[in-house]
Design an enzyme around this catalytic site. Sequence first.
Site, mmCIF file in Angstrom:
data_model
loop_
_atom_site.group_PDB
_atom_site.id
_atom_site.type_symbol
_atom_site.label_atom_id
_atom_site.label_comp_id
_atom_site.label_asym_id
_atom_site.label_seq_id
_atom_site.Cartn_x
_atom_site.Cartn_y
_atom_site.Cartn_z
ATOM 1 N N LYS A 45 0.844 -1.203 0.000
ATOM 2 C CA LYS A 45 0.000 0.000 0.000
ATOM 3 C C LYS A 45 0.877 1.250 0.000
ATOM 4 C CE LYS A 45 -0.392 -0.313 5.032
ATOM 5 N NZ LYS A 45 -1.220 -0.796 6.146
ATOM 6 N N ARG A 143 -10.680 -0.107 14.849
ATOM 7 C CA ARG A 143 -10.548 0.615 13.583
ATOM 8 C C ARG A 143 -11.590 0.072 12.604
ATOM 9 N NH1 ARG A 143 -4.774 0.942 10.431
ATOM 10 N NH2 ARG A 143 -5.131 -1.289 10.119
ATOM 11 N N HIS A 172 -6.209 -7.237 13.322
ATOM 12 C CA HIS A 172 -4.991 -6.422 13.298
ATOM 13 C C HIS A 172 -4.686 -5.970 14.718
ATOM 14 C CE1 HIS A 172 -1.893 -4.158 11.282
ATOM 15 N NE2 HIS A 172 -2.344 -2.994 11.700
ATOM 16 N N ARG A 228 1.240 -10.799 7.271
ATOM 17 C CA ARG A 228 1.123 -9.615 6.418
ATOM 18 C C ARG A 228 2.353 -8.748 6.660
ATOM 19 N NH1 ARG A 228 -4.030 -9.611 9.089
ATOM 20 N NH2 ARG A 228 -3.334 -7.764 10.212
ATOM 21 N N TYR A 272 15.293 31.017 4.340
ATOM 22 C CA TYR A 272 14.132 31.788 4.781
ATOM 23 C C TYR A 272 14.188 32.047 6.278
ATOM 24 C CZ TYR A 272 11.881 30.641 0.301
ATOM 25 O OH TYR A 272 11.568 30.509 -1.022
ATOM 26 N N CYS A 319 13.910 24.435 2.411
ATOM 27 C CA CYS A 319 12.996 25.065 1.452
ATOM 28 C C CYS A 319 12.206 23.971 0.738
ATOM 29 C CB CYS A 319 13.780 25.891 0.435
ATOM 30 S SG CYS A 319 14.983 27.014 1.156
ATOM 31 N N MET A 320 11.315 24.375 -0.176
ATOM 32 C CA MET A 320 10.500 23.359 -0.845
ATOM 33 C C MET A 320 11.360 22.440 -1.712
ATOM 34 S SD MET A 320 7.159 23.704 -3.328
ATOM 35 C CE MET A 320 6.218 24.757 -2.245
ATOM 36 N N ASP A 321 12.359 23.027 -2.388
ATOM 37 C CA ASP A 321 13.118 22.252 -3.376
ATOM 38 C C ASP A 321 14.614 22.225 -3.111
ATOM 39 O OD1 ASP A 321 10.591 22.410 -4.974
ATOM 40 O OD2 ASP A 321 11.221 24.514 -5.061
HETATM 41 C C1 LIG Z 1 -0.421 -1.679 6.891
HETATM 42 C C2 LIG Z 1 -0.951 -2.957 7.399
HETATM 43 C C3 LIG Z 1 -0.095 -4.057 7.562
HETATM 44 C C4 LIG Z 1 1.411 -3.960 7.415
HETATM 45 O O1 LIG Z 1 1.958 -3.503 8.616
HETATM 46 P P1 LIG Z 1 3.555 -3.402 8.843
HETATM 47 O O2 LIG Z 1 3.708 -3.030 10.263
HETATM 48 O O3 LIG Z 1 4.048 -2.360 7.912
HETATM 49 O O4 LIG Z 1 4.109 -4.739 8.539
HETATM 50 C C5 LIG Z 1 -0.663 -5.260 7.932
HETATM 51 N N1 LIG Z 1 -1.993 -5.368 8.151
HETATM 52 C C6 LIG Z 1 -2.840 -4.339 8.019
HETATM 53 C C7 LIG Z 1 -4.289 -4.536 8.270
HETATM 54 C C8 LIG Z 1 -2.350 -3.084 7.656
HETATM 55 O O5 LIG Z 1 -3.191 -2.048 7.550
#
Ligand SMILES: *Cc1c(COP(=O)(O)O)cnc(C)c1O
Length: 385
Positions: A45, A143, A172, A228, A272, A319-321
Amino acid sequence: MDESTDGRGLTRWAWVEIDSSAIAYNLRKARNMAGRGGQVMAVVKADAYGHGAEQVSRIALKAGADRLAVAMVAEGVKLRSVGIAAPILCLAEPPITSIPLLVDNRITPTVDTVDFAIALGEAADARGQVAPYHLAINTGMNRIGVMPVDAVPFLRAIDFHRGIQLEGVFTHFATADCPEEWDFRIQLRRFNETIDAIRAAGFNPGIVHAASSPATIRYPEARFDMVRYGISMYGLHSSDVTRSLIELRPAMSVKARVSFVKTPATGEGVSYGMHYRTPGGIQIATLPLGYGDGMARALSGRCHVLINGMRCNQVGNVCMDQMMVEIPGNSPLHPHGPVEIGDEAVIIGRQGDGEIMLDEHADLLGTVTHEVAIHFGQRLQRFYV
Ligand SMILES: *Cc1c(COP(=O)(O)O)cnc(C)c1O
């Protein structure tokens, strides 16, 4: 932006380097932890935490990942559009209106409302398909997910539908990377009880999964059928608790070249607001990257950069850049100065004996490495080495 051919610094003297072998190395560690029969889901993601979703997906799948995970339908669609065929899970229930796109692109949704489940079933059935889904259980993070007591009633309410098929059940953890284990234990117990109840009611939960990176590393009993794996695949730690438990290789470096050098007179201000004034006789080097590239402005005057093997103070507001750096005088202590236009600077990564880790920025900013990496991945061009 991605570039597969080597053109580092060709059009801009600031870029990101991604070490592909580090990602493969870190992923293989997850493979080992998942064990025989256990699956690894590579979490890509947010453009693979700034590392490039397409490239990281390919590297991870080649190194043994079984599945991919994204946060949004559009992230999954993008992976399909470049020909990635592996199963993709969307980690939260998306809007009901995204269902056609989801089904057409074979993206597996997380589900925690009956309305979504039924709409998914209708859309899949209309196409002559059966759509797989994963059921999220809220064991304490509050969540997403159905409450443990509602899991079986939820399945009873929707399981009649021939257009959907339960492929997995997951939760989670909110505190997998916290030193205190109490809340983790409560969540794990609630999850185990929920899975038992689902089985006792005659449902097959499919792939049972719970552990993100820190839980995978710390708690074998939380690995279930799949892990995961996100932050650790990138070689980063979400907190100190995993540091002594696993050796990882950070994949992201941020580099630049000195674009200008001057030695302003004593008392001259820099950048700045002129919050920094030079004591004189000191080189001030300019680097062509700034907060538009993920170099947080809140780091102004607080972080370091490696140039010619020297650890240099960043000075004045970012700065920005662009941003400025103070070059230590050419003394026996710092025999490497002066610097010249074109010299390589390392913002994140190694140079000689020196190393600046993403954690350093994250600690200064009071945030996690995830956030720092994502920001560096947005405007800077990425090169895979
Ligand atoms: C982002 C996410 C992960 C990955 O978590 P890490 O700590 O980066 O390994 C796993 N499960 C869910 C539901 C997440 O939102």
